[in-house]
Design a protein around this motif. Structure first.
Motif, PDB file in Angstrom:
ATOM      1  N   GLU A  36      22.594  19.967  -1.091  1.00  0.00           N
ATOM      2  CA  GLU A  36      23.508  19.516  -2.145  1.00  0.00           C
ATOM      3  C   GLU A  36      23.273  18.042  -2.493  1.00  0.00           C
ATOM      4  O   GLU A  36      23.235  17.678  -3.672  1.00  0.00           O
ATOM      5  N   GLU A  37      23.135  17.189  -1.480  1.00  0.00           N
ATOM      6  CA  GLU A  37      22.921  15.761  -1.745  1.00  0.00           C
ATOM      7  C   GLU A  37      21.573  15.504  -2.407  1.00  0.00           C
ATOM      8  O   GLU A  37      21.469  14.693  -3.325  1.00  0.00           O
ATOM      9  N   VAL A  38      20.548  16.200  -1.953  1.00  0.00           N
ATOM     10  CA  VAL A  38      19.212  16.020  -2.527  1.00  0.00           C
ATOM     11  C   VAL A  38      19.177  16.502  -3.977  1.00  0.00           C
ATOM     12  O   VAL A  38      18.570  15.861  -4.839  1.00  0.00           O
ATOM     13  N   ARG A  39      19.849  17.596  -4.265  1.00  0.00           N
ATOM     14  CA  ARG A  39      19.890  18.083  -5.644  1.00  0.00           C
ATOM     15  C   ARG A  39      20.680  17.145  -6.537  1.00  0.00           C
ATOM     16  O   ARG A  39      20.366  16.988  -7.714  1.00  0.00           O
ATOM     17  N   ALA A  40      21.698  16.485  -6.003  1.00  0.00           N
ATOM     18  CA  ALA A  40      22.578  15.632  -6.806  1.00  0.00           C
ATOM     19  C   ALA A  40      21.907  14.328  -7.229  1.00  0.00           C
ATOM     20  O   ALA A  40      22.135  13.830  -8.327  1.00  0.00           O
ATOM     21  N   ARG A  41      21.064  13.754  -6.347  1.00  0.00           N
ATOM     22  CA  ARG A  41      20.455  12.456  -6.683  1.00  0.00           C
ATOM     23  C   ARG A  41      19.300  12.181  -5.725  1.00  0.00           C
ATOM     24  O   ARG A  41      19.216  12.765  -4.647  1.00  0.00           O
ATOM     25  N   GLN A  42      18.454  11.279  -6.122  1.00  0.00           N
ATOM     26  CA  GLN A  42      17.341  10.894  -5.262  1.00  0.00           C
ATOM     27  C   GLN A  42      17.893  10.139  -4.052  1.00  0.00           C
ATOM     28  O   GLN A  42      18.638   9.177  -4.200  1.00  0.00           O
ATOM     29  N   MET A  43      17.538  10.594  -2.885  1.00  0.00           N
ATOM     30  CA  MET A  43      17.979   9.976  -1.639  1.00  0.00           C
ATOM     31  C   MET A  43      16.752   9.422  -0.925  1.00  0.00           C
ATOM     32  O   MET A  43      15.630   9.796  -1.238  1.00  0.00           O
ATOM     33  N   PRO A  44      16.946   8.548   0.065  1.00  0.00           N
ATOM     34  CA  PRO A  44      15.791   8.034   0.796  1.00  0.00           C
ATOM     35  C   PRO A  44      15.022   9.164   1.467  1.00  0.00           C
ATOM     36  O   PRO A  44      15.629  10.069   2.044  1.00  0.00           O
ATOM     37  N   PRO A  45      13.691   9.133   1.381  1.00  0.00           N
ATOM     38  CA  PRO A  45      12.912  10.188   2.039  1.00  0.00           C
ATOM     39  C   PRO A  45      12.943  10.037   3.551  1.00  0.00           C
ATOM     40  O   PRO A  45      13.209   8.959   4.087  1.00  0.00           O
ATOM     41  N   THR A  46      12.675  11.131   4.222  1.00  0.00           N
ATOM     42  CA  THR A  46      12.531  11.104   5.677  1.00  0.00           C
ATOM     43  C   THR A  46      11.044  10.946   6.006  1.00  0.00           C
ATOM     44  O   THR A  46      10.188  11.035   5.126  1.00  0.00           O
ATOM     45  N   LEU A  47      10.746  10.683   7.275  1.00  0.00           N
ATOM     46  CA  LEU A  47       9.372  10.632   7.766  1.00  0.00           C
ATOM     47  C   LEU A  47       9.158  11.828   8.677  1.00  0.00           C
ATOM     48  O   LEU A  47       9.966  12.073   9.578  1.00  0.00           O
ATOM     49  N   LEU A  48       8.090  12.560   8.436  1.00  0.00           N
ATOM     50  CA  LEU A  48       7.777  13.751   9.208  1.00  0.00           C
ATOM     51  C   LEU A  48       6.430  13.543   9.893  1.00  0.00           C
ATOM     52  O   LEU A  48       5.416  13.356   9.224  1.00  0.00           O
ATOM     53  N   PHE A  49       6.426  13.528  11.212  1.00  0.00           N
ATOM     54  CA  PHE A  49       5.205  13.326  11.994  1.00  0.00           C
ATOM     55  C   PHE A  49       4.711  14.686  12.460  1.00  0.00           C
ATOM     56  O   PHE A  49       5.439  15.418  13.123  1.00  0.00           O
ATOM     57  N   VAL A  50       3.470  15.014  12.081  1.00  0.00           N
ATOM     58  CA  VAL A  50       2.902  16.331  12.318  1.00  0.00           C
ATOM     59  C   VAL A  50       1.631  16.188  13.157  1.00  0.00           C
ATOM     60  O   VAL A  50       0.729  15.422  12.802  1.00  0.00           O
ATOM     61  N   ARG A  51       1.574  16.935  14.256  1.00  0.00           N
ATOM     62  CA  ARG A  51       0.397  16.891  15.131  1.00  0.00           C
ATOM     63  C   ARG A  51      -0.798  17.540  14.436  1.00  0.00           C
ATOM     64  O   ARG A  51      -0.695  18.646  13.900  1.00  0.00           O
ATOM     65  N   VAL A  52      -1.926  16.806  14.435  1.00  0.00           N
ATOM     66  CA  VAL A  52      -3.194  17.333  13.929  1.00  0.00           C
ATOM     67  C   VAL A  52      -4.280  17.003  14.950  1.00  0.00           C
ATOM     68  O   VAL A  52      -4.148  16.039  15.706  1.00  0.00           O
ATOM     69  N   PRO A  53      -5.356  17.779  14.989  1.00  0.00           N
ATOM     70  CA  PRO A  53      -6.398  17.531  15.986  1.00  0.00           C
ATOM     71  C   PRO A  53      -7.319  16.365  15.647  1.00  0.00           C
ATOM     72  O   PRO A  53      -7.824  15.694  16.547  1.00  0.00           O
ATOM     73  N   GLU A  54      -7.532  16.105  14.364  1.00  0.00           N
ATOM     74  CA  GLU A  54      -8.471  15.057  13.989  1.00  0.00           C
ATOM     75  C   GLU A  54      -7.812  13.684  13.987  1.00  0.00           C
ATOM     76  O   GLU A  54      -6.605  13.555  13.837  1.00  0.00           O
ATOM     77  N   GLY A  55      -8.632  12.656  14.166  1.00  0.00           N
ATOM     78  CA  GLY A  55      -8.142  11.286  14.140  1.00  0.00           C
ATOM     79  C   GLY A  55      -8.308  10.675  12.757  1.00  0.00           C
ATOM     80  O   GLY A  55      -8.972  11.233  11.886  1.00  0.00           O
ATOM     81  N   ARG A  56      -7.683   9.529  12.572  1.00  0.00           N
ATOM     82  CA  ARG A  56      -7.823   8.775  11.324  1.00  0.00           C
ATOM     83  C   ARG A  56      -9.197   8.127  11.324  1.00  0.00           C
ATOM     84  O   ARG A  56      -9.630   7.570  12.324  1.00  0.00           O
ATOM     85  N   VAL A  57      -9.886   8.165  10.187  1.00  0.00           N
ATOM     86  CA  VAL A  57     -11.254   7.671  10.128  1.00  0.00           C
ATOM     87  C   VAL A  57     -11.373   6.387   9.314  1.00  0.00           C
ATOM     88  O   VAL A  57     -12.099   5.480   9.684  1.00  0.00           O
ATOM     89  N   VAL A  58     -10.682   6.278   8.210  1.00  0.00           N
ATOM     90  CA  VAL A  58     -10.805   5.119   7.322  1.00  0.00           C
ATOM     91  C   VAL A  58      -9.426   4.522   7.049  1.00  0.00           C
ATOM     92  O   VAL A  58      -8.405   5.074   7.451  1.00  0.00           O
ATOM     93  N   LYS A  59      -9.426   3.398   6.347  1.00  0.00           N
ATOM     94  CA  LYS A  59      -8.177   2.733   5.954  1.00  0.00           C
ATOM     95  C   LYS A  59      -7.266   3.719   5.218  1.00  0.00           C
ATOM     96  O   LYS A  59      -7.716   4.521   4.422  1.00  0.00           O
ATOM     97  N   ASN A  60      -5.977   3.639   5.511  1.00  0.00           N
ATOM     98  CA  ASN A  60      -5.005   4.492   4.833  1.00  0.00           C
ATOM     99  C   ASN A  60      -5.016   4.212   3.328  1.00  0.00           C
ATOM    100  O   ASN A  60      -5.103   3.058   2.915  1.00  0.00           O
ATOM    101  N   ARG A  61      -4.871   5.247   2.533  1.00  0.00           N
ATOM    102  CA  ARG A  61      -4.728   5.082   1.082  1.00  0.00           C
ATOM    103  C   ARG A  61      -3.263   4.891   0.706  1.00  0.00           C
ATOM    104  O   ARG A  61      -2.938   4.470  -0.389  1.00  0.00           O
TER     105      ARG A  61
END
Length: 131
Positions: free
Chosen positions: A48-73
């Protein structure tokens, strides 16, 4: 018809560890956990709150097998609200962040750092009163 920016997903090796770092850094709380993922935020989203107006986003940390290789975009910019920039950088270093160089040069008003898994973020000028 529109969409809402509801979460920013961050690939990582250790979702629990990275979520703990960012909870401390931002004053967020864990709002959901699942197999290989942890979601944090400053509020608990409801449809209901998300549909009513833009709210601050959450951060979702997801496990992946590969590592970061280059500078973040894409990276987060954060601004201290109750301390000076230097004090906030020191606090983040104590939490496990590091200073990093992405070619920003020495004469900048912000500090480029990396979280414990190497994801870059910037600490901007303080928003503290008198800062």
């Amino acid at each position: 018809m529109t969409s809402r920016f509801t979460e920013l997903a961050v690939d990582c090796h250790d979702p629990e560890g990275l979520a703990a770092f960012w909870c401390e850094a931002l004053g967020f709380e864990v709002i959901d956990r699942g197999e290989g993922k942890v979601e944090i935020g400053s509020w608990v989203p409801t449809v209901e709150e998300v549909r009513a107006r833009q709210m601050p986003p959450t951060l979702l940390f997801v496990r992946v097998p590969e590592g970061r290789v280059v500078k973040n975009r894409l990276h987060l910019d954060i601004s201290p609200v109750d301390a000076g920039t230097d004090e906030e950088v020191a606090r983040l270093l104590a939490l496990g962040a590091t200073r990093t160089d992405v070619g920003q040069g020495p004469d900048r008003s912000w500090v480029v750092m990396a979280d414990p898994e190497g994801n870059e973020f910037c600490v901007l000028r303080t928003l503290a009163p008198g800062g």
